[in-house]
Structure formats: C-alpha cells, structure tokens
Design a protein around this motif. Sequence first.
Motif, mmCIF file in Angstrom:
data_model
loop_
_atom_site.group_PDB
_atom_site.id
_atom_site.type_symbol
_atom_site.label_atom_id
_atom_site.label_comp_id
_atom_site.label_asym_id
_atom_site.label_seq_id
_atom_site.Cartn_x
_atom_site.Cartn_y
_atom_site.Cartn_z
ATOM 1 N N LYS A 149 7.963 18.537 -6.993
ATOM 2 C CA LYS A 149 8.672 18.533 -5.719
ATOM 3 C C LYS A 149 7.967 19.519 -4.800
ATOM 4 O O LYS A 149 7.736 20.675 -5.166
ATOM 5 C CB LYS A 149 10.133 18.960 -5.919
ATOM 6 N N ILE A 150 7.625 19.071 -3.593
ATOM 7 C CA ILE A 150 6.913 19.925 -2.651
ATOM 8 C C ILE A 150 7.855 20.973 -2.064
ATOM 9 O O ILE A 150 8.982 20.665 -1.679
ATOM 10 C CB ILE A 150 6.293 19.083 -1.523
ATOM 11 N N ILE A 151 7.367 22.206 -1.999
ATOM 12 C CA ILE A 151 8.106 23.279 -1.332
ATOM 13 C C ILE A 151 7.178 23.958 -0.341
ATOM 14 O O ILE A 151 6.012 24.221 -0.644
ATOM 15 C CB ILE A 151 8.677 24.296 -2.348
ATOM 16 N N ALA A 152 7.688 24.196 0.871
ATOM 17 C CA ALA A 152 6.897 24.865 1.905
ATOM 18 C C ALA A 152 7.535 26.219 2.181
ATOM 19 O O ALA A 152 7.408 27.147 1.394
ATOM 20 C CB ALA A 152 6.826 23.992 3.150
ATOM 21 N N GLY A 153 8.288 26.335 3.290
ATOM 22 C CA GLY A 153 8.961 27.604 3.564
ATOM 23 C C GLY A 153 10.099 27.888 2.605
ATOM 24 O O GLY A 153 10.451 29.035 2.352
ATOM 25 N N GLY A 154 10.718 26.842 2.095
ATOM 26 C CA GLY A 154 11.754 26.991 1.076
ATOM 27 C C GLY A 154 13.172 27.083 1.593
ATOM 28 O O GLY A 154 14.115 27.106 0.803
ATOM 29 N N HIS A 155 13.358 27.111 2.916
ATOM 30 C CA HIS A 155 14.703 27.332 3.444
ATOM 31 C C HIS A 155 15.580 26.087 3.431
ATOM 32 O O HIS A 155 16.779 26.174 3.731
ATOM 33 C CB HIS A 155 14.629 27.912 4.854
ATOM 34 N N SER A 156 15.015 24.953 3.103
ATOM 35 C CA SER A 156 15.827 23.751 2.907
ATOM 36 C C SER A 156 16.066 23.504 1.423
ATOM 37 O O SER A 156 17.182 23.241 0.989
ATOM 38 C CB SER A 156 15.139 22.526 3.529
ATOM 39 N N LEU A 157 14.989 23.596 0.634
ATOM 40 C CA LEU A 157 15.083 23.238 -0.786
ATOM 41 C C LEU A 157 15.749 24.322 -1.635
ATOM 42 O O LEU A 157 16.606 24.023 -2.478
ATOM 43 C CB LEU A 157 13.683 22.935 -1.326
ATOM 44 N N LEU A 158 15.368 25.583 -1.444
ATOM 45 C CA LEU A 158 15.873 26.642 -2.322
ATOM 46 C C LEU A 158 17.395 26.793 -2.284
ATOM 47 O O LEU A 158 18.018 26.968 -3.344
ATOM 48 C CB LEU A 158 15.193 27.969 -2.003
ATOM 49 N N GLY A 171 0.635 20.777 13.044
ATOM 50 C CA GLY A 171 0.499 20.811 11.598
ATOM 51 C C GLY A 171 1.842 20.988 10.916
ATOM 52 O O GLY A 171 2.723 21.694 11.423
ATOM 53 N N ALA A 172 2.005 20.352 9.770
ATOM 54 C CA ALA A 172 3.288 20.357 9.080
ATOM 55 C C ALA A 172 3.712 21.748 8.630
ATOM 56 O O ALA A 172 4.908 22.013 8.478
ATOM 57 C CB ALA A 172 3.234 19.412 7.874
ATOM 58 N N MET A 173 2.763 22.659 8.407
ATOM 59 C CA MET A 173 3.111 24.012 7.970
ATOM 60 C C MET A 173 3.317 24.974 9.133
ATOM 61 O O MET A 173 3.452 26.189 8.929
ATOM 62 C CB MET A 173 2.020 24.560 7.042
ATOM 63 N N THR A 174 3.360 24.467 10.348
ATOM 64 C CA THR A 174 3.664 25.299 11.508
ATOM 65 C C THR A 174 5.120 25.740 11.436
ATOM 66 O O THR A 174 6.012 24.933 11.188
ATOM 67 C CB THR A 174 3.421 24.509 12.805
ATOM 68 N N THR A 175 5.358 27.024 11.631
ATOM 69 C CA THR A 175 6.719 27.550 11.487
ATOM 70 C C THR A 175 7.577 27.258 12.716
ATOM 71 O O THR A 175 7.071 26.976 13.804
ATOM 72 C CB THR A 175 6.709 29.070 11.258
ATOM 73 N N HIS A 176 8.883 27.361 12.522
ATOM 74 C CA HIS A 176 9.811 27.198 13.641
ATOM 75 C C HIS A 176 9.523 28.235 14.722
ATOM 76 O O HIS A 176 9.640 27.946 15.920
ATOM 77 C CB HIS A 176 11.255 27.356 13.166
ATOM 78 N N ALA A 177 9.161 29.443 14.323
ATOM 79 C CA ALA A 177 8.863 30.502 15.291
ATOM 80 C C ALA A 177 7.662 30.127 16.154
ATOM 81 O O ALA A 177 7.646 30.387 17.367
ATOM 82 C CB ALA A 177 8.612 31.819 14.569
ATOM 83 N N PRO A 214 16.216 34.540 12.839
ATOM 84 C CA PRO A 214 14.795 34.879 12.887
ATOM 85 C C PRO A 214 14.080 34.784 11.539
ATOM 86 O O PRO A 214 12.913 34.376 11.495
ATOM 87 C CB PRO A 214 14.808 36.321 13.416
ATOM 88 N N MET A 215 14.734 35.157 10.458
ATOM 89 C CA MET A 215 14.086 35.074 9.147
ATOM 90 C C MET A 215 13.767 33.629 8.787
ATOM 91 O O MET A 215 12.662 33.317 8.322
ATOM 92 C CB MET A 215 14.978 35.685 8.067
ATOM 93 N N VAL A 216 14.725 32.731 9.024
ATOM 94 C CA VAL A 216 14.506 31.316 8.744
ATOM 95 C C VAL A 216 13.405 30.768 9.641
ATOM 96 O O VAL A 216 12.510 30.031 9.181
ATOM 97 C CB VAL A 216 15.808 30.520 8.929
ATOM 98 N N ARG A 217 13.428 31.131 10.921
ATOM 99 C CA ARG A 217 12.451 30.590 11.862
ATOM 100 C C ARG A 217 11.036 31.081 11.571
ATOM 101 O O ARG A 217 10.060 30.386 11.864
ATOM 102 C CB ARG A 217 12.851 30.938 13.296
ATOM 103 N N ASN A 218 10.900 32.265 11.002
ATOM 104 C CA ASN A 218 9.570 32.792 10.697
ATOM 105 C C ASN A 218 9.005 32.294 9.371
ATOM 106 O O ASN A 218 7.816 32.455 9.110
ATOM 107 C CB ASN A 218 9.595 34.324 10.696
ATOM 108 N N ARG A 219 9.829 31.678 8.562
ATOM 109 C CA ARG A 219 9.366 31.187 7.262
ATOM 110 C C ARG A 219 9.443 29.659 7.155
ATOM 111 O O ARG A 219 8.552 29.020 6.590
ATOM 112 C CB ARG A 219 10.217 31.812 6.144
ATOM 113 N N GLY A 220 10.499 29.085 7.689
ATOM 114 C CA GLY A 220 10.679 27.647 7.593
ATOM 115 C C GLY A 220 9.637 26.888 8.406
ATOM 116 O O GLY A 220 9.141 27.368 9.425
#
Length: 264
Positions: free
Chosen positions: A28-37, A72-78, A98-104
Amino acid sequence: MYPASFDYQKAESVDQALAALAANPDLKIIAGGHSLLPAMKLRLAQPPALLDVWGLEELRGITRDGDTFVVGAMTTHADILRSEVPLFPEVAGWVGDPMVRNRGTIGGSLAHADPSADYPAAALALGVEFVIRGQSGERTVHADDMFQGMFESAVQPGELLTHIRIPATIQASAYEKFRHPASHYAVVGVAMAKHASGEVRAAYTGAAEKAHRLSKLEDGIRSAEFQFKNLVEAGDLLGDRFASAEYRAHLVDVLSERAYKRLG
C-alpha cells in the motif's frame, strides 16, 4: 491507538516504486501519511505492507506548461497554498492544520479519494487531468473518471499517481465549505470554476460516497429563472450523526449560491 503490524519499504525512484508494486501486490502506497495512518490507527485499514514514496523528489514541484500547470503528486498542501494555480490554494487553506499541510501531499489526498476530502470537488470543477504510471506505461485520466467510490479512485493496484495537470486559463473560481469543527473534514463542500470558454463547472464533496458534479446547476445556471434549490436529491446523499441527508442537500444549495456569487 496503534496500527496492526506491517512490513515497510522505501522507494528511491518512481521506477523502483513500480517494480516493488509489481513484485508485491499487497503493498500500500504511503506518502505524507495524514490520510492512511489515522485509518490504520483506528484499524479501519490494515495493509500488510507499506511502500513509502515521500522522498521521491522527481514527483515534487509545480511548473507551467503553456496553458497548464503541472503539479507533482508529492507536492505538499503548503506548497499548493503558496502557488499560483487556480482554486487549489484556496482549498489547501481549508485542509487540516499547518502540520498536516506541511506533510500531506496533493497526490496522496486525491488518490485516497476520501469522500469528505476537499480536493476532489475542486478537481472536478477545474477539469483536472491525472497522470498515472504503471509497469505497462503511462495513462491520463480525466477528473470525471477519477473518483469511483468511497476511498476508490482510478489508480489501480501496481500503479502510481505521478502528476496532475490543472488548466491555467480559469477565469474565476471559489470553494465554499461547511466543515466539521473537530476533524475539519467537509460536512459539505462546493467548488466552482468558470473556464475560458465561459463554461461553469461545479462539484460537491462530503455529502455522498464520492465527489460529484452538480449537473443541474451547470445545465441551468444561464437561465434567468434558475434558483439554487434542490440541486441534489437527499435520497442520493449520506446521513449520519453529523448531518442528515436532508441537511446536506440544503447545504449544497446554500454553498453553491455563495460560490457562484463569488465568480463575479
């Protein structure tokens, strides 16, 4: 709360990620992790193995290609929040904290296809195109075909969302949201965009099993007799302890009118 045990791999390139996915269908793909974790911690999702693609720098950044922004798909919300792409920066401001936006990441959120997420409605309103890669090559999926059900997108097992393509010629756009006060997810959100052709595209999120276009609004908006009433049927919407289906239908009407007024 702790997730169930799982194996972990980290991809160093897109090609390596695709090879790993081909070798192990359970990844299972995980990127920032704020949806899956959070889902894993609640045991709502229990993947046996994770493939971490957070470090794929080739999938970060925003560029202009003629009349299109390539994100790019790994571009953060921030990063989205600080960008010049249409509509998405406004939507990014509604995402978490802000924490979610800088990682997600934008790609992680869209591929996850959470029915209460903000971006799917914006993607539908903008007519975004999704670039998806697999072992057999690359394909492009239009936003109208991307969101297929609750937590179900057009990204198939063994594939990776690499980029999204956003029209740069949007004349005006708006996002209106009634959010849950604790989770900040959309009880209902409505996104709207006026395209260079004069076409208005609109979509809602949070109210059904996936984001949907507001076809009744799009078809009738140029009529002098058009009213922002009964844009969706309550019978097609979800009801829960946060809001009944009828209340969500009412919110779609109210938020749609607010968004349309902002288009100017």
